[in-house]
Design an enzyme around this catalytic site. Structure first.
Site, PDB file in Angstrom:
ATOM      1  N   SER A 124       0.846  -1.207   0.000  1.00  0.00           N
ATOM      2  CA  SER A 124       0.000   0.000   0.000  1.00  0.00           C
ATOM      3  C   SER A 124       0.874   1.247   0.000  1.00  0.00           C
ATOM      4  CB  SER A 124      -0.851  -0.032   1.265  1.00  0.00           C
ATOM      5  OG  SER A 124      -1.411   1.221   1.504  1.00  0.00           O
ATOM      6  N   TYR A 148      -1.747  -0.986  10.922  1.00  0.00           N
ATOM      7  CA  TYR A 148      -1.972  -1.492   9.559  1.00  0.00           C
ATOM      8  C   TYR A 148      -0.755  -1.182   8.682  1.00  0.00           C
ATOM      9  CZ  TYR A 148      -3.670  -1.691   4.751  1.00  0.00           C
ATOM     10  OH  TYR A 148      -3.796  -1.973   3.412  1.00  0.00           O
ATOM     11  N   LYS A 152       2.089  -3.791   6.837  1.00  0.00           N
ATOM     12  CA  LYS A 152       2.481  -3.849   5.418  1.00  0.00           C
ATOM     13  C   LYS A 152       3.998  -3.711   5.289  1.00  0.00           C
ATOM     14  CE  LYS A 152      -1.476  -4.499   3.534  1.00  0.00           C
ATOM     15  NZ  LYS A 152      -1.778  -5.754   2.867  1.00  0.00           N
TER      16      LYS A 152
HETATM   17  P1  NAD Z   1     -10.990  -6.968   1.273  1.00  0.00           P
HETATM   18  O1  NAD Z   1     -11.203  -6.967   2.749  1.00  0.00           O
HETATM   19  O2  NAD Z   1     -12.170  -6.730   0.401  1.00  0.00           O
HETATM   20  O3  NAD Z   1     -10.285  -8.340   0.827  1.00  0.00           O
HETATM   21  C1  NAD Z   1      -9.427  -9.071   1.682  1.00  0.00           C
HETATM   22  C2  NAD Z   1      -9.936 -10.501   1.726  1.00  0.00           C
HETATM   23  O4  NAD Z   1      -9.085 -11.268   2.572  1.00  0.00           O
HETATM   24  C3  NAD Z   1     -11.361 -10.614   2.273  1.00  0.00           C
HETATM   25  O5  NAD Z   1     -12.142 -11.359   1.349  1.00  0.00           O
HETATM   26  C4  NAD Z   1     -11.197 -11.360   3.607  1.00  0.00           C
HETATM   27  O6  NAD Z   1     -12.301 -12.175   3.875  1.00  0.00           O
HETATM   28  C5  NAD Z   1      -9.916 -12.145   3.353  1.00  0.00           C
HETATM   29  N1  NAD Z   1      -9.142 -12.468   4.552  1.00  0.00           N
HETATM   30  C6  NAD Z   1      -8.774 -11.646   5.577  1.00  0.00           C
HETATM   31  N2  NAD Z   1      -8.020 -12.323   6.470  1.00  0.00           N
HETATM   32  C7  NAD Z   1      -7.900 -13.603   5.997  1.00  0.00           C
HETATM   33  C8  NAD Z   1      -7.252 -14.764   6.472  1.00  0.00           C
HETATM   34  N3  NAD Z   1      -6.567 -14.766   7.618  1.00  0.00           N
HETATM   35  N4  NAD Z   1      -7.334 -15.893   5.725  1.00  0.00           N
HETATM   36  C9  NAD Z   1      -8.027 -15.914   4.565  1.00  0.00           C
HETATM   37  N5  NAD Z   1      -8.672 -14.833   4.078  1.00  0.00           N
HETATM   38  C10 NAD Z   1      -8.591 -13.692   4.789  1.00  0.00           C
HETATM   39  O7  NAD Z   1      -9.834  -5.918   0.962  1.00  0.00           O
HETATM   40  P2  NAD Z   1      -9.319  -5.344  -0.431  1.00  0.00           P
HETATM   41  O8  NAD Z   1      -9.664  -3.911  -0.479  1.00  0.00           O
HETATM   42  O9  NAD Z   1      -9.715  -6.234  -1.530  1.00  0.00           O
HETATM   43  O10 NAD Z   1      -7.756  -5.435  -0.183  1.00  0.00           O
HETATM   44  C11 NAD Z   1      -6.972  -6.539  -0.620  1.00  0.00           C
HETATM   45  C12 NAD Z   1      -5.544  -6.333  -0.148  1.00  0.00           C
HETATM   46  O11 NAD Z   1      -5.058  -5.085  -0.660  1.00  0.00           O
HETATM   47  C13 NAD Z   1      -5.379  -6.249   1.368  1.00  0.00           C
HETATM   48  O12 NAD Z   1      -4.183  -6.907   1.726  1.00  0.00           O
HETATM   49  C14 NAD Z   1      -5.266  -4.761   1.636  1.00  0.00           C
HETATM   50  O13 NAD Z   1      -4.531  -4.474   2.789  1.00  0.00           O
HETATM   51  C15 NAD Z   1      -4.544  -4.292   0.377  1.00  0.00           C
HETATM   52  N6  NAD Z   1      -4.779  -2.869   0.066  1.00  0.00           N
HETATM   53  C16 NAD Z   1      -6.061  -2.410  -0.061  1.00  0.00           C
HETATM   54  C17 NAD Z   1      -6.285  -1.056  -0.326  1.00  0.00           C
HETATM   55  C18 NAD Z   1      -7.698  -0.507  -0.427  1.00  0.00           C
HETATM   56  O14 NAD Z   1      -7.877   0.719  -0.324  1.00  0.00           O
HETATM   57  N7  NAD Z   1      -8.720  -1.319  -0.642  1.00  0.00           N
HETATM   58  C19 NAD Z   1      -5.203  -0.180  -0.492  1.00  0.00           C
HETATM   59  C20 NAD Z   1      -3.910  -0.695  -0.389  1.00  0.00           C
HETATM   60  C21 NAD Z   1      -3.704  -2.045  -0.105  1.00  0.00           C
END
Ligand code: NAD
Ligand code: UDP
Length: 337
Positions: A124, A148, A152
């Protein structure tokens, strides 16, 4: 080519699954559904007309992960699974380190056991902390201001150390800026639990009438209109960034780091105005105090991804808001509808 997608039922994961299936990859998704619904993957299959395999499970369960990885011949893992709410991470730090850092270590042990050495990780822009200058390049100093962000950064460090210790590994760190919008079919999109923390989901819920008005967190930042500026990227462009990274870096040993952003920043008020146009309805707002921990401005220099991956974001603000609104208006209650 067969891939394991962790967290593939979530917002970014589901959009990436669509693009991967359409590009001909075979997919196994593992997700514990803690922040997503099984229905998102049904919709992925509906959009693409292709099947994927879903395994409900937790990445922290190393022995099940090892069995899963050994049962298939995966070429690579794309690792989305994790917790992502910044505010919650300050209240529940142990949970965040457990899922994000512990979960990744568990996954890495299983990958080592199964001899799968290509990983693409969801990092991120938060790892840049409060940037000294914008646009931000990949070599900017790294820091974090909440658990958080630290999780990362810690995972980036673990992956970098792993790669340095064993040259069979191809590790790609994708630093996402602010993903927004939805697939243009309107069938999949962001489905936050409770009151959204992020700007665009919040604005969408004001537009649909679930929330009364937007609260703008501060209008005294040193930006064009005083409100915070971010690099919003259409989630489908982001998904395509994973494809580009996979194509170039699968089995290419090394540590590869890319910003995935557009290179352009928009303020909170610009985003509100754009969404108002897309939804053709007013989005009332009031200016309130700054949100603790927020920074003034953050946008990417995405030129490295362009040079090395031949990837750049092509969808503009109108696509982001129109596609986001299509999803929200079709499914006011997300996947419950
Ligand atoms: P999201 O919460 O929609 O997707 C994450 C998924 O991981 C979910 O479906 C959740 O059920 C699953 N999950 C969580 N812990 C788990 C575990 N221990 N075992 C199995 N599954 C698990 O989030 P997103 O927005 O799709 O983000 C995806 C990734 O991108 C994350 O790592 C997040 O930190 C990163 N990210 C997101 C953003 C944003 O703004 N959305 C920005 C930068 C980075
Ligand atoms: N923001 C806001 N009201 C909200 C949510 C966010 O004014 O209800 C602002 C926030 O202060 C920041 C921008 O919108 O300037 C993007 O915030 P978001 O939480 O979506 O992303 P991040 O801060 O993680 O970049």
């Amino acid at each position: 080519m067969k891939l394991l997608i962790t967290g593939g039922a979530g917002y970014i994961g589901s959009h990436t699954c669509v693009e991967l299936l359409e590009a001909g990859y075979e997919l196994v998704v593992i997700d514990n559904l803690s922040n997503s619904k099984r229905a998102s993957l049904d919709r992925v299959m509906e959009i693409t007309g292709q099947r994927l395999t879903f395994v409900e499970g937790d990445i922290r369960d190393t022995s099940s992960m090892t069995s899963l990885l050994k049962a298939h011949s995966f070429e690579a893992v794309i690792h989305f699974a994790g917790l992502k709410a910044v505010g919650e991470s300050s209240r529940l730090p142990v949970n965040y380190y457990d899922h994000n850092v512990g979960g990744t270590i568990s996954l890495l042990k299983a990958m080592q056991a199964a001899e799968v050495y290509t990983l693409i990780f969801s990092s991120s822009a938060t790892v840049y902390g409060d940037p000294e200058t914008v646009p931000i390049t990949e070599s900017a100093p790294l820091s974090a201001t909440n658990p958080y962000g630290w999780s990362k950064l810690m995972v980036e460090q673990v992956l970098s150390d792993l790669q340095a210790s064993d040259d069979r590994w191809s590790v790609t760190l994708l630093r996402y800026f602010n993903p927004v919008g939805a697939h243009q079919s309107g069938l999949i999109g962001e489905d936050p639990n409770g009151i959204p923390n992020n700007l665009l989901p919040y604005i969408s819920q004001v537009a649909i009438g679930k929330l009364s008005h937007l609260r703008v967190f501060g209008d005294d930042y040193p930006t064009l209109d005083g409100t915070g500026v971010r690099d919003y990227i259409h989630v489908v462009d982001l998904a395509l960034g994973h494809l580009a990274a996979l194509k170039r870096n699968v089995h290419r040993p090394g540590r590869h780091v890319y910003n995935l952003g557009t290179g352009k920043g928009y303020s909170v008020l610009e985003m509100r105005a754009a969404f108002e146009q897309a939804a053709e309805r007013p989005i009332p707002y009031e200016v309130v105090a700054r949100r603790p921990g927020d920074i003034a401005a953050c946008w990417a220099d995405p030129s490295l991804a362009m040079q090395e991956l031949s990837w750049s974001a092509v969808r503009g603000l109108e696509d982001m808001t129109i596609d986001g609104w299509r999803w929200q208006s079709r499914s006011p209650n997300g996947y419950e509808d």
